[in-house]
Design an enzyme around this catalytic site. Sequence first.
Site, PDB file in Angstrom:
ATOM      1  N   SER A 194       1.980 -39.588  -7.713  1.00 10.65           N
ATOM      2  CA  SER A 194       0.472 -39.961  -7.576  1.00 10.65           C
ATOM      3  C   SER A 194       0.311 -40.838  -6.411  1.00 10.65           C
ATOM      4  O   SER A 194      -0.745 -41.005  -5.751  1.00 10.65           O
ATOM      5  CB  SER A 194      -0.110 -40.937  -8.796  1.00 10.65           C
ATOM      6  OG  SER A 194       1.050 -41.841  -8.924  1.00 10.65           O
ATOM      7  N   GLU A 215       0.183 -36.887 -21.279  1.00 10.37           N
ATOM      8  CA  GLU A 215      -0.830 -37.245 -20.347  1.00 10.37           C
ATOM      9  C   GLU A 215      -1.931 -36.294 -20.798  1.00 10.37           C
ATOM     10  O   GLU A 215      -2.012 -35.213 -21.167  1.00 10.37           O
ATOM     11  CB  GLU A 215      -0.738 -36.931 -18.857  1.00 10.37           C
ATOM     12  CG  GLU A 215      -1.884 -37.272 -18.251  1.00 10.37           C
ATOM     13  CD  GLU A 215      -1.402 -37.117 -16.484  1.00 10.37           C
ATOM     14  OE1 GLU A 215      -2.437 -37.559 -15.792  1.00 10.37           O
ATOM     15  OE2 GLU A 215      -0.017 -37.037 -16.223  1.00 10.37           O
ATOM     16  N   GLU A 247       7.878 -32.638 -14.960  1.00  9.76           N
ATOM     17  CA  GLU A 247       6.832 -32.073 -15.731  1.00  9.76           C
ATOM     18  C   GLU A 247       7.252 -30.597 -16.227  1.00  9.76           C
ATOM     19  O   GLU A 247       7.903 -29.893 -15.524  1.00  9.76           O
ATOM     20  CB  GLU A 247       5.641 -31.810 -14.693  1.00  9.76           C
ATOM     21  CG  GLU A 247       5.104 -33.007 -14.259  1.00  9.76           C
ATOM     22  CD  GLU A 247       3.794 -32.755 -13.516  1.00  9.76           C
ATOM     23  OE1 GLU A 247       3.411 -31.502 -13.279  1.00  9.76           O
ATOM     24  OE2 GLU A 247       3.380 -33.694 -12.907  1.00  9.76           O
TER      25      GLU A 247
END
Length: 287
Positions: free
Chosen positions: A47, A184, A117
Amino acid sequence: MPAPATLGVFARRKRKGEKLVVLTAYDLTSARIAAAAEVDAILVGDSLGMVVLGHETTLPVTLDDMVRHTAAVTRARPGLPVIADLPFGSFHVDAPRTVEAALRLVKEGGATAVKLEGGRKREAVIRALLDAEIPVMGHLGLTPQSVHRLGGWKVQGRGAEAAARLRDEAAFLQDLGCFSLVLECVPAALAAEASAALTIPTIGIGAGPGCDGQVLVFHDLLGLFDDLAPSFVKRYAELGRDAVAAVGRWRDEVRAGVFPGPEHGFLDQDAPAAGSYGGGAAGKERA
């Protein structure tokens, strides 16, 4: 010096039914704030591509970016586990290159663990990382590196088929050896159900209160980033607004000749030698 960082806090909190608190950090200052606030772990998230480097997504973040920012965090000696994101492209080609990337985050960046991920499709690279003695945190649900394939920032796991797939992949990552799992943008009931079924802790972001812990982005929590305003974020401060006001007051004082005052300068006999920042207390400050 803070005690050595370990990942034992994850299993311990899960076992005791205590919520885990994870905060992103990207540099010395944010890491020191996280440590002083006594969170359980720091995530150096990709991020940073959006909130620090100004990209529109996380996709342009490079491995060099992640190593540099992870090292800045660990130089704060926070005494917390530091988990670093493997950026887009670093684990998508083959297992050997994934391990090489993760080794850089550990050896050069000082990371305790890495996060990547995806579910079953990541089996080979996760096995390789674990064989290299690198702890792995999984990440399911909305996976920002897949934003184009997912068609945008959308809640994942809606509908019976999607929910079953998420439960299956969560169990798969646990059995593979991940020590924890980020969920998420997942429906709260599904996240709670998955969390209860797993023996490893889940860390939620936009996944409701039923997860074993929560993570937020440093800049979102403190009101330092306004480009995105996810509904799952609670802003606990407005530091961006306060910073603008503070800079404005300084500007006004400079223009009015109020700053610097006599107390902000040096007498002739105290002036530092040419080419130096001076000695004593003044030398410890940035001139």
